[in-house]
Design a protein around this motif. Sequence first.
Motif, PDB file in Angstrom:
ATOM      1  N   PHE A 104       0.753  -1.204   0.181  1.00  0.00           N
ATOM      2  CA  PHE A 104      -0.097  -0.024   0.119  1.00  0.00           C
ATOM      3  C   PHE A 104       0.882   1.156  -0.035  1.00  0.00           C
ATOM      4  CE2 PHE A 104      -2.522   3.476   1.561  1.00  0.00           C
ATOM      5  CZ  PHE A 104      -3.603   3.267   0.912  1.00  0.00           C
ATOM      6  N   GLU A 105       1.805   1.330   0.861  1.00  0.00           N
ATOM      7  CA  GLU A 105       2.935   2.268   1.089  1.00  0.00           C
ATOM      8  C   GLU A 105       3.652   2.733  -0.468  1.00  0.00           C
ATOM      9  OE1 GLU A 105       5.134   2.220   4.604  1.00  0.00           O
ATOM     10  OE2 GLU A 105       3.426   2.281   5.912  1.00  0.00           O
ATOM     11  N   TYR A 106       4.107   1.585  -1.001  1.00  0.00           N
ATOM     12  CA  TYR A 106       4.501   1.628  -2.385  1.00  0.00           C
ATOM     13  C   TYR A 106       3.823   2.125  -3.298  1.00  0.00           C
ATOM     14  CZ  TYR A 106       6.697  -0.045  -6.959  1.00  0.00           C
ATOM     15  OH  TYR A 106       6.990  -0.070  -8.059  1.00  0.00           O
ATOM     16  N   LEU A 107       2.412   1.696  -3.458  1.00  0.00           N
ATOM     17  CA  LEU A 107       1.571   2.335  -4.145  1.00  0.00           C
ATOM     18  C   LEU A 107       1.185   3.813  -4.005  1.00  0.00           C
ATOM     19  CD1 LEU A 107      -0.605  -0.690  -4.713  1.00  0.00           C
ATOM     20  CD2 LEU A 107       0.935   0.032  -6.364  1.00  0.00           C
ATOM     21  N   ARG A 108       1.112   4.061  -2.708  1.00  0.00           N
ATOM     22  CA  ARG A 108       0.995   5.350  -2.543  1.00  0.00           C
ATOM     23  C   ARG A 108       2.156   6.345  -2.955  1.00  0.00           C
ATOM     24  NH1 ARG A 108      -0.087   6.323   3.673  1.00  0.00           N
ATOM     25  NH2 ARG A 108       2.136   5.765   3.711  1.00  0.00           N
ATOM     26  N   ASP A 109       3.384   5.854  -2.713  1.00  0.00           N
ATOM     27  CA  ASP A 109       4.582   6.488  -3.151  1.00  0.00           C
ATOM     28  C   ASP A 109       4.445   6.961  -4.780  1.00  0.00           C
ATOM     29  OD1 ASP A 109       5.388   6.550  -0.590  1.00  0.00           O
ATOM     30  OD2 ASP A 109       7.001   5.092  -0.947  1.00  0.00           O
ATOM     31  N   LEU A 110       3.969   5.925  -5.423  1.00  0.00           N
ATOM     32  CA  LEU A 110       3.666   5.891  -7.096  1.00  0.00           C
ATOM     33  C   LEU A 110       2.478   6.991  -7.300  1.00  0.00           C
ATOM     34  CD1 LEU A 110       4.299   2.511  -8.138  1.00  0.00           C
ATOM     35  CD2 LEU A 110       5.707   4.551  -8.225  1.00  0.00           C
ATOM     36  N   GLY A 111       1.648   7.377  -6.198  1.00  0.00           N
ATOM     37  CA  GLY A 111       0.604   7.919  -6.530  1.00  0.00           C
ATOM     38  C   GLY A 111      -0.934   7.308  -7.018  1.00  0.00           C
ATOM     39  N   MET A 112      -0.792   6.018  -6.740  1.00  0.00           N
ATOM     40  CA  MET A 112      -1.628   5.105  -7.106  1.00  0.00           C
ATOM     41  C   MET A 112      -2.827   4.731  -6.016  1.00  0.00           C
ATOM     42  SD  MET A 112       0.485   2.496  -9.486  1.00  0.00           S
ATOM     43  CE  MET A 112      -1.082   1.981 -10.290  1.00  0.00           C
ATOM     44  N   THR A 113      -2.407   5.191  -4.522  1.00  0.00           N
ATOM     45  CA  THR A 113      -3.287   5.176  -3.354  1.00  0.00           C
ATOM     46  C   THR A 113      -3.201   6.278  -2.576  1.00  0.00           C
ATOM     47  OG1 THR A 113      -1.543   4.114  -1.939  1.00  0.00           O
ATOM     48  CG2 THR A 113      -3.108   2.499  -3.286  1.00  0.00           C
ATOM     49  N   LYS A 114      -3.877   6.461  -1.832  1.00  0.00           N
ATOM     50  CA  LYS A 114      -3.915   7.941  -1.006  1.00  0.00           C
ATOM     51  C   LYS A 114      -4.353   7.641   0.564  1.00  0.00           C
ATOM     52  CE  LYS A 114      -5.187  10.655  -4.863  1.00  0.00           C
ATOM     53  NZ  LYS A 114      -6.840  11.663  -5.376  1.00  0.00           N
ATOM     54  N   GLY A 115      -3.942   8.550   1.461  1.00  0.00           N
ATOM     55  CA  GLY A 115      -4.115   8.650   2.911  1.00  0.00           C
ATOM     56  C   GLY A 115      -3.649   7.137   3.473  1.00  0.00           C
ATOM     57  N   GLY A 116      -4.124   7.091   4.522  1.00  0.00           N
ATOM     58  CA  GLY A 116      -3.600   5.996   5.757  1.00  0.00           C
ATOM     59  C   GLY A 116      -4.345   4.532   5.403  1.00  0.00           C
ATOM     60  N   TYR A 117      -3.970   3.718   6.184  1.00  0.00           N
ATOM     61  CA  TYR A 117      -4.562   2.451   6.188  1.00  0.00           C
ATOM     62  C   TYR A 117      -4.601   1.973   7.511  1.00  0.00           C
ATOM     63  CZ  TYR A 117       0.255   0.991   6.342  1.00  0.00           C
ATOM     64  OH  TYR A 117       1.709   1.182   6.756  1.00  0.00           O
ATOM     65  N   TRP A 118      -5.461   0.814   7.712  1.00  0.00           N
ATOM     66  CA  TRP A 118      -5.388   0.045   8.913  1.00  0.00           C
ATOM     67  C   TRP A 118      -4.472  -1.074   8.725  1.00  0.00           C
ATOM     68  CZ3 TRP A 118      -8.048   1.918  13.041  1.00  0.00           C
ATOM     69  CH2 TRP A 118      -9.182   2.703  12.812  1.00  0.00           C
ATOM     70  N   SER A 119      -3.768  -1.364   9.872  1.00  0.00           N
ATOM     71  CA  SER A 119      -2.829  -2.505   9.709  1.00  0.00           C
ATOM     72  C   SER A 119      -3.114  -3.520  11.136  1.00  0.00           C
ATOM     73  CB  SER A 119      -1.173  -1.862   9.865  1.00  0.00           C
ATOM     74  OG  SER A 119      -1.128  -1.391  11.092  1.00  0.00           O
ATOM     75  N   THR A 120      -2.649  -4.587  11.061  1.00  0.00           N
ATOM     76  CA  THR A 120      -2.648  -5.866  11.962  1.00  0.00           C
ATOM     77  C   THR A 120      -1.608  -6.513  11.814  1.00  0.00           C
ATOM     78  OG1 THR A 120      -4.102  -7.002  12.931  1.00  0.00           O
ATOM     79  CG2 THR A 120      -3.881  -7.324  10.620  1.00  0.00           C
ATOM     80  N   GLY A 121      -1.225  -6.934  13.078  1.00  0.00           N
ATOM     81  CA  GLY A 121      -0.102  -8.218  13.111  1.00  0.00           C
ATOM     82  C   GLY A 121       0.237  -8.252  14.628  1.00  0.00           C
ATOM     83  N   ASN A 122       0.754  -9.378  14.903  1.00  0.00           N
ATOM     84  CA  ASN A 122       1.608  -9.642  16.116  1.00  0.00           C
ATOM     85  C   ASN A 122       2.815  -9.117  16.532  1.00  0.00           C
ATOM     86  OD1 ASN A 122      -0.599 -11.305  17.122  1.00  0.00           O
ATOM     87  ND2 ASN A 122      -0.063 -13.069  15.839  1.00  0.00           N
ATOM     88  N   PHE A 123       3.119  -8.151  15.747  1.00  0.00           N
ATOM     89  CA  PHE A 123       4.556  -7.387  15.500  1.00  0.00           C
ATOM     90  C   PHE A 123       4.361  -6.198  16.706  1.00  0.00           C
ATOM     91  CE2 PHE A 123       3.486  -9.344  11.721  1.00  0.00           C
ATOM     92  CZ  PHE A 123       4.456 -10.172  11.562  1.00  0.00           C
ATOM     93  N   PHE A 124       3.131  -5.876  17.013  1.00  0.00           N
ATOM     94  CA  PHE A 124       3.204  -4.611  17.997  1.00  0.00           C
ATOM     95  C   PHE A 124       3.672  -5.182  19.266  1.00  0.00           C
ATOM     96  CE2 PHE A 124      -0.393  -3.571  15.005  1.00  0.00           C
ATOM     97  CZ  PHE A 124       0.261  -2.624  14.520  1.00  0.00           C
ATOM     98  N   PRO A 125       4.292  -4.256  20.023  1.00  0.00           N
ATOM     99  CA  PRO A 125       4.773  -4.580  21.484  1.00  0.00           C
ATOM    100  C   PRO A 125       3.624  -5.435  22.529  1.00  0.00           C
ATOM    101  CG  PRO A 125       5.643  -2.399  21.076  1.00  0.00           C
ATOM    102  CD  PRO A 125       4.640  -3.001  19.826  1.00  0.00           C
ATOM    103  N   ASP A 126       2.430  -5.015  22.308  1.00  0.00           N
ATOM    104  CA  ASP A 126       1.233  -5.223  23.051  1.00  0.00           C
ATOM    105  C   ASP A 126       0.461  -6.425  22.494  1.00  0.00           C
ATOM    106  OD1 ASP A 126       0.521  -3.254  21.446  1.00  0.00           O
ATOM    107  OD2 ASP A 126      -0.696  -2.370  22.753  1.00  0.00           O
TER     108      ASP A 126
END
Length: 134
Positions: A104-126
Amino acid sequence: MKVASLPPSAELVRAIRTGDLFVAVCSGAEIWNVCRGCESGAQFLASRGYVFRQIESCGVHDVKGHYFVLPVPDNATKATEMMWLRDHGIPFEIGKEWSPAEVFEYLRDLGMTKGGYWSTGNFFPDGLDVRWNK
């Protein structure tokens, strides 16, 4: 492509918050969504054109057959679909190389997506969490 509305169900919200509904893979020519134990999520994805695919594992996840897959022939189609998923509250997995969040961030850098996004994963400290990323 069919246009679907997100069913306003407690089941769907629970599935997103517990990591049972998220975009798992989208670095190739398909977008793979994990959808476990969530009938309204499965119906929602199917109404958009996603098809259930029996997959033992994609190498990164051990979800054994809980994928709903949509072919995306090019980055423009992928960007449109990722924006649609984001707009409907479906989080993108983070953490691994070319994760859906990175795509998503790569496509945003190319101007193909805009704004933020929701993310998920077990990678957060909590532990597992769903967070908004700008």
